[in-house]
Scaffold this motif. Structure first.
Motif, PDB file in Angstrom:
ATOM      1  N   LEU A   1     -26.391 -16.526 -99.552  1.00 39.09           N
ATOM      2  CA  LEU A   1     -26.954 -15.302 -99.691  1.00 39.09           C
ATOM      3  C   LEU A   1     -27.747 -15.339-101.392  1.00 39.09           C
ATOM      4  O   LEU A   1     -28.074 -14.490-101.810  1.00 39.09           O
ATOM      5  CB  LEU A   1     -25.940 -14.422 -99.277  1.00 39.09           C
ATOM      6  N   GLY A   2     -27.750 -17.156-101.384  1.00 39.18           N
ATOM      7  CA  GLY A   2     -28.872 -16.795-102.954  1.00 39.18           C
ATOM      8  C   GLY A   2     -30.104 -16.163-102.869  1.00 39.18           C
ATOM      9  O   GLY A   2     -30.089 -15.667-103.887  1.00 39.18           O
ATOM     10  N   ALA A   3     -31.333 -16.596-101.630  1.00 42.18           N
ATOM     11  CA  ALA A   3     -32.077 -15.713-101.635  1.00 42.18           C
ATOM     12  C   ALA A   3     -32.102 -14.204-102.187  1.00 42.18           C
ATOM     13  O   ALA A   3     -33.144 -13.087-102.685  1.00 42.18           O
ATOM     14  CB  ALA A   3     -33.183 -16.099-100.636  1.00 42.18           C
ATOM     15  N   VAL A   4     -30.842 -13.501-101.026  1.00 38.96           N
ATOM     16  CA  VAL A   4     -30.972 -12.150-101.304  1.00 38.96           C
ATOM     17  C   VAL A   4     -30.476 -11.358-102.851  1.00 38.96           C
ATOM     18  O   VAL A   4     -30.834 -10.421-103.780  1.00 38.96           O
ATOM     19  CB  VAL A   4     -30.027 -11.767-100.529  1.00 38.96           C
ATOM     20  N   ALA A   5     -30.077 -12.320-103.536  1.00 43.58           N
ATOM     21  CA  ALA A   5     -28.593 -11.909-104.347  1.00 43.58           C
ATOM     22  C   ALA A   5     -29.988 -12.369-105.797  1.00 43.58           C
ATOM     23  O   ALA A   5     -30.350 -11.130-106.692  1.00 43.58           O
ATOM     24  CB  ALA A   5     -28.327 -12.580-105.073  1.00 43.58           C
ATOM     25  N   GLY A   6     -31.188 -13.291-105.526  1.00 39.99           N
ATOM     26  CA  GLY A   6     -32.158 -13.398-106.217  1.00 39.99           C
ATOM     27  C   GLY A   6     -32.984 -12.184-106.363  1.00 39.99           C
ATOM     28  O   GLY A   6     -34.253 -11.627-106.502  1.00 39.99           O
ATOM     29  N   ALA A   7     -33.739 -11.975-105.245  1.00 46.20           N
ATOM     30  CA  ALA A   7     -34.442 -10.954-104.779  1.00 46.20           C
ATOM     31  C   ALA A   7     -34.036  -9.554-105.120  1.00 46.20           C
ATOM     32  O   ALA A   7     -34.944  -8.339-105.874  1.00 46.20           O
ATOM     33  CB  ALA A   7     -34.603 -10.203-102.950  1.00 46.20           C
ATOM     34  N   THR A   8     -32.794  -9.580-105.196  1.00 44.03           N
ATOM     35  CA  THR A   8     -32.249  -7.990-105.779  1.00 44.03           C
ATOM     36  C   THR A   8     -31.814  -7.899-107.191  1.00 44.03           C
ATOM     37  O   THR A   8     -32.387  -7.304-107.782  1.00 44.03           O
ATOM     38  CB  THR A   8     -30.492  -7.938-105.093  1.00 44.03           C
ATOM     39  N   GLN A   9     -32.044  -8.837-107.842  1.00 46.06           N
ATOM     40  CA  GLN A   9     -32.075  -8.910-109.226  1.00 46.06           C
ATOM     41  C   GLN A   9     -33.504  -8.695-109.590  1.00 46.06           C
ATOM     42  O   GLN A   9     -33.307  -8.148-110.736  1.00 46.06           O
ATOM     43  CB  GLN A   9     -31.585 -11.043-109.764  1.00 46.06           C
ATOM     44  N   ALA A  10     -34.437  -9.254-109.052  1.00 43.27           N
ATOM     45  CA  ALA A  10     -36.030  -9.090-109.330  1.00 43.27           C
ATOM     46  C   ALA A  10     -36.275  -7.694-109.400  1.00 43.27           C
ATOM     47  O   ALA A  10     -36.789  -6.809-109.766  1.00 43.27           O
ATOM     48  CB  ALA A  10     -36.646 -10.008-108.719  1.00 43.27           C
TER      49      ALA A  10
ATOM     50  N   LEU B   1     -28.167  -3.821-107.427  1.00 38.05           N
ATOM     51  CA  LEU B   1     -28.872  -2.883-107.802  1.00 38.05           C
ATOM     52  C   LEU B   1     -28.720  -1.984-109.432  1.00 38.05           C
ATOM     53  O   LEU B   1     -29.340  -1.281-110.233  1.00 38.05           O
ATOM     54  CB  LEU B   1     -29.459  -1.861-107.002  1.00 38.05           C
ATOM     55  N   GLU B   2     -27.348  -1.680-109.645  1.00 39.84           N
ATOM     56  CA  GLU B   2     -26.901  -0.428-109.978  1.00 39.84           C
ATOM     57  C   GLU B   2     -26.839  -1.201-111.686  1.00 39.84           C
ATOM     58  O   GLU B   2     -26.491  -0.001-113.085  1.00 39.84           O
ATOM     59  CB  GLU B   2     -25.057  -0.275-109.400  1.00 39.84           C
ATOM     60  N   THR B   3     -26.992  -2.615-111.864  1.00 39.72           N
ATOM     61  CA  THR B   3     -27.288  -2.957-113.508  1.00 39.72           C
ATOM     62  C   THR B   3     -28.555  -2.467-113.856  1.00 39.72           C
ATOM     63  O   THR B   3     -28.602  -2.323-115.082  1.00 39.72           O
ATOM     64  CB  THR B   3     -27.658  -4.628-113.490  1.00 39.72           C
ATOM     65  N   SER B   4     -29.152  -1.799-113.389  1.00 44.78           N
ATOM     66  CA  SER B   4     -30.910  -1.363-113.494  1.00 44.78           C
ATOM     67  C   SER B   4     -30.240  -0.093-114.063  1.00 44.78           C
ATOM     68  O   SER B   4     -31.215   0.114-114.947  1.00 44.78           O
ATOM     69  CB  SER B   4     -31.594  -1.310-112.156  1.00 44.78           C
TER      70      SER B   4
END
Length: 418
Positions: free
Chosen positions: A94-103, A133-136
């Motif tokens: 799920l690296g791509a999912v995590a990366g997209a979510t971080q962006a 997302l909540e880190t935003s």
């Protein structure tokens, strides 16, 4: 007008971007591949279902592609359509999912709806995406909405596309479900809200696990029907005359694409991880379907033996190396493991596929034969792996070729069918 950012412009994300753009939404396609982005902005498509003309119409409607994740800052809706392959150990990557979510977390503003479409195991949306997302600093429901909606793209399907295929939607909260349902209803005929994200995630896995298991059933039947001298293809045609309680599935040289070889493993992974025991149906189906390339090679060797010829140094022509007919997608195609096995046994390979100009087999790159029928005449045996419209197995057989048809495309009794 809503601003939409679709992360990932592949077989899932690009049709979604097209549908939203055609509905009058302002769409940006975000992708890390600069070549893909440049081509899209030049109206050059890289997937089967969209032509260059389709991309031009999207551009005319205001679509643009970019590699710059800051585009998320102006988005009302962000949809994640990135790959979710299996890792080396067979666990979900799920690296791509995590990366997209971080962006998204770095750029999104209050009022944004985030939807994950990438196939994954139950719990990913709430347990992986939501915390990032909540880190935003934004708060679910108060500042943003979050949902999962499984993609149902079927490349090459002339009947069902994104608009007329019902769309399942499950939110982290009821408010998120409603927000996502309202979004998709703008360009999809039927939206199906479900209880929550886990139900939506599991629905996708059930759909493909159902197919995976039923394909394994007929693949195993193909093996013993050959031993018992039973025509399985005729059996299936007879069974499907029943108007209730039966759906036809067909055997083949293996399973390909992203969905069937990959998705059931996500469900099996989560069952083992969360509950500590195996999903036995999935693991058995995986064993049977993965055995098919080796079985095809064995059947091919038997056909040659019947003519008192060896597989070693035999000239074998493979027809169709994509995972589905009439498309150029090679993802997880069983043609590759079959070719590798044949080469290990010393066979000389040639291939033809009207949609694949060059094909990589191990460390070698093969070129598609220029003239199909010249190659047929030169081959010791022809292996039909994919029934593209351009192939006429009966006509090929009439030239005197020995043909092994793994797709049930032929009617000639002289042709050996799986």
């Amino acid at each position: 007008m809503q601003n939409i950012v679709v992360i990932g412009q592949g077989y899932v994300g690009l049709p979604l971007a097209q549908a939203a753009a055609n509905a009058g939404l302002k769409v940006t396609g975000l992708d890390l591949n600069k070549e893909t982005v440049d081509n899209l902005n030049s109206a050059i498509s890289h997937i089967d279902d969209l032509s260059d003309a389709d991309i031009q119409l999207m551009l005319d409607a205001g679509y643009t592609a970019t590699t710059d994740s800051s585009a998320i800052a102006s988005a009302d809706v962000v949809v994640i359509c990135v790959p979710t392959p299996l890792g080396e150990a067979g666990s979900p990557d799920l690296g791509a999912v995590a990366g997209a979510t971080q962006a998204i977390a770095e750029h999104m503003t209050a009022g944004t709806l985030v939807v994950l479409e990438s196939t994954t195991y139950p719990g990913t949306t709430d347990e992986l995406v939501l915390p990032i997302l909540e880190t935003s600093g934004l708060v679910l429901d108060s500042d943003f909405s979050l949902a999962f909606s499984p993609e149902r793209i079927d490349p090459g399907n002339p009947i069902y596309g994104l608009q007329n295929t019902p769309k399942v939607v499950g939110g982290t909260t009821e408010n998120s479900t409603q927000a996502a349902t309202k979004f998709y209803a703008q360009f999809i005929d039927t939206v199906v809200p479900v209880k929550g994200t886990k139900e939506a995630e599991t629905a996708k896995l059930l759909e493909n696990t159902y197919r995976h298991i039923n394909i394994a059933l007929v693949n195993e039947m193909a093996k013993f029907c050959d031993e018992l001298n039973i025509d399985l293809w005729n059996v299936i045609e007879a069974a499907k005359t029943k108007p209730f309680g039966f759906q036809a599935f067909y055997p083949g040289p293996g399973v390909g694409g992203h969905c069937i070889p990959i998705d059931p493993n996500y469900l099996s992974y989560q069952v083992r991880k969360a509950l500590g025991y195996p999903f036995r149906f999935v693991e058995l189906a995986e064993e049977i379907n993965n055995s098919m390339p080796k079985y095809i090679v064995q059947r091919l060797q038997n056909l040659l033996n019947n003519d008192e010829r060896a597989l070693k140094n035999a000239k074998i022509l493979l027809l169709g190396v994509t995972y589905k007919p009439n498309i150029a997608d090679q993802r997880e195609s069983p043609a590759l493991p079959i070719a590798l096995l044949l080469r290990e046994k010393g066979a000389h390979l040639a291939y033809h596929d009207p949609r694949i100009e060059n094909w990589t087999v191990g460390s070698d790159t093969l070129a598609c034969v220029e003239d199909l029928y010249v190659a047929v005449d030169d081959a010791d045996i022809v292996l039909l792996l994919q029934n593209h419209n351009e192939y006429d197995a009966d006509k090929i057989s009439e030239r005197g070729a020995v043909v092994f048809d793994t797709r049930g495309a032929s009617t000639n009794p002289n042709i050996t069918r799986l």
